[in-house]
Scaffold this active site. Structure first.
Site, PDB file in Angstrom:
ATOM      1  N   ARG A 136     -32.903 -12.777 -20.943  1.00  0.00           N
ATOM      2  CA  ARG A 136     -34.015 -12.214 -20.173  1.00  0.00           C
ATOM      3  C   ARG A 136     -35.096 -13.282 -20.071  1.00  0.00           C
ATOM      4  NH1 ARG A 136     -36.476  -6.751 -22.565  1.00  0.00           N
ATOM      5  NH2 ARG A 136     -37.244  -8.265 -24.101  1.00  0.00           N
ATOM      6  N   MET A 184     -42.491  21.218 -12.947  1.00  0.00           N
ATOM      7  CA  MET A 184     -43.605  20.305 -13.151  1.00  0.00           C
ATOM      8  C   MET A 184     -44.525  20.728 -14.293  1.00  0.00           C
ATOM      9  SD  MET A 184     -46.559  19.025 -10.470  1.00  0.00           S
ATOM     10  CE  MET A 184     -45.406  18.093  -9.451  1.00  0.00           C
ATOM     11  N   LYS A 198     -47.619  -2.144 -28.022  1.00  0.00           N
ATOM     12  CA  LYS A 198     -47.707  -2.305 -26.570  1.00  0.00           C
ATOM     13  C   LYS A 198     -47.582  -0.941 -25.896  1.00  0.00           C
ATOM     14  CE  LYS A 198     -42.743  -3.248 -26.213  1.00  0.00           C
ATOM     15  NZ  LYS A 198     -41.706  -4.173 -25.731  1.00  0.00           N
ATOM     16  N   TYR A 212     -36.067  27.329 -10.401  1.00  0.00           N
ATOM     17  CA  TYR A 212     -35.642  26.526  -9.266  1.00  0.00           C
ATOM     18  C   TYR A 212     -34.139  26.299  -9.278  1.00  0.00           C
ATOM     19  CZ  TYR A 212     -40.512  25.248  -8.256  1.00  0.00           C
ATOM     20  OH  TYR A 212     -41.837  25.263  -7.927  1.00  0.00           O
TER      21      TYR A 212
END
Length: 367
Positions: free
Chosen positions: A130, A307, A34, A259
């Site tokens: 669940r 990033m 999956k 940063y």
């Protein structure tokens, strides 16, 4: 030329891990692929074991149809079952297996107009809380489905909530609850996920459902106890997340890096910049000191992950220069260790890999 960030997917390692799951558990095993095979490429992984897999498991019909379109003919189980009865004709047409975990699904399946009966995996809630039928209605649902013409075969199943916690007895309680509920029923059984396969032989049955172990990640990472002691030695990492240094400079003592300036050099520090960041799937929250390998030698992340780039300490690696190979995780740096440092799990890191190039290799070996 292209950006050096790459995920190298070793399909021979995927095959090895599937074979290990079957060898340990015995019986049959559905390879859980999956979420695009946990970020590795569902079609490529399925094809790598298509000749030997007993079947595959995905979350929903959309994922199954991608595999069918790619020529995968083995059984495919929909772990979330169907979301509305309108899906059932397409499930039938594509010869898919379904998990039934709620009474409305039982009613919908029995009311459907089908030409061919379906294989049903009937799920009981043994403690996960669940999805799954309550133990007190499970046997009745089984008897109703068993006698209905829309149902060809039934597999009895449940799912473990804490199998990755070796010190917990919760899994024992779940096994006992399941066995009590199915006493006297003669049908195939499936209980074990990856942690179950690797650590709970008392749960072995007819079918296993290995997931994360197929990708070479240790489900017991960070847990005390004996279950996970040799897991990393038996499993082979499938994804090697790599990049390269694109810049090297010396940061003077007292200067801050990146940063937020969270790293301040206490001495002149040789800094390497790696072309990989959180947009590629490397965790932004990975703290300073997280392991990374440069040209095969271990060092550490310093500064804040951004990033597109992250920075590493090259002070003790004088030979490292722009172009040097960097392993973010893989053979030297287990993904489970990165996940633990980042306060998450390997599943999330692997599923989040994106933007990087994917390169597939397959060195066929007899085992």
């Amino acid at each position: 030329m292209s950006r050096p960030a790459v995920a190298r997917i070793r399909l021979d390692a995927f095959r090895h891990n599937y074979r290990l799951a079957k060898k340990l558990h015995g019986g049959s095993a559905l390879a859980v692929i999956k979420a695009n095979a946990y970020g590795h490429g569902a079609v490529q992984c399925a094809r790598a074991i298509a000749d030997e897999a007993d079947g595959f498991a995905v979350a929903a019909i959309e994922e199954a149809l991608i595999l069918r379109a790619a020529g995968i003919t083995a059984p495919i189980l929909l772990l979330e079952g169907f979301f509305e009865s309108a899906e059932l004709p397409e499930i039938e047409a594509n010869n898919l297996w379904i998990v039934v975990h709620h009474l409305w699904q039982v009613e919908a399946l029995m009311a459907a107009r089908l030409y061919s009966p379906l294989t049903v995996w009937l799920k009981m809630d043994s403690g996960m809380h669940r999805v799954g039928l309550a133990p007190e209605v499970y046997r009745q649902a089984y008897e109703r489905l068993k006698q209905h013409p829309n149902v060809a075969h039934i597999v009895l199943m449940s799912h473990f909530a804490r199998a990755d916690e070796p010190g917990s007895n919760y899994t024992v309680r779940q096994i006992q609850a399941f066995q009590t509920a199915i006493a006297g029923i003669s049908a195939p059984v499936s209980l074990t996920n990856s942690a179950g396969v690797l650590g709970w032989p008392g749960a072995y049955a007819d079918w296993a459902r290995p997931g994360i172990m197929l990708y070479g990640a240790n489900p017991f990472a960070g847990q005390a106890g004996s279950f996970g002691m040799s897991v990393d030695e038996r499993l082979r990492p499938v994804m090697q997340l790599e990049s390269a240094l694109i810049s090297v400079r010396t940061l003077p003592a007292g200067e801050a890096l990146g940063y937020g300036g969270i790293f301040v050099a206490e001495q002149p520090t040789r800094v390497g910049v790696v072309a990989c960041g959180y947009a590629d799937g490397y965790p932004r929250v990975a703290p300073m000191g997280t392991a990374v390998a440069v040209d095969g030698k271990l060092t550490r992340v310093i500064g804040r992950v951004s990033m597109d780039m992250l920075t590493v300490d090259l002070t003790d690696l004088p030979a490292a220069n722009p172009g040097s190979r960097v392993e973010l995780w893989g053979d030297q740096v287990p993904v489970s260790e990165i996940a633990e440092r980042a306060g998450t799990i390997a599943y999330e890191l692997l599923c989040n890999v994106k933007r990087v190039r994917f390169e597939y290799t397959d060195i066929s070996t007899e085992e």
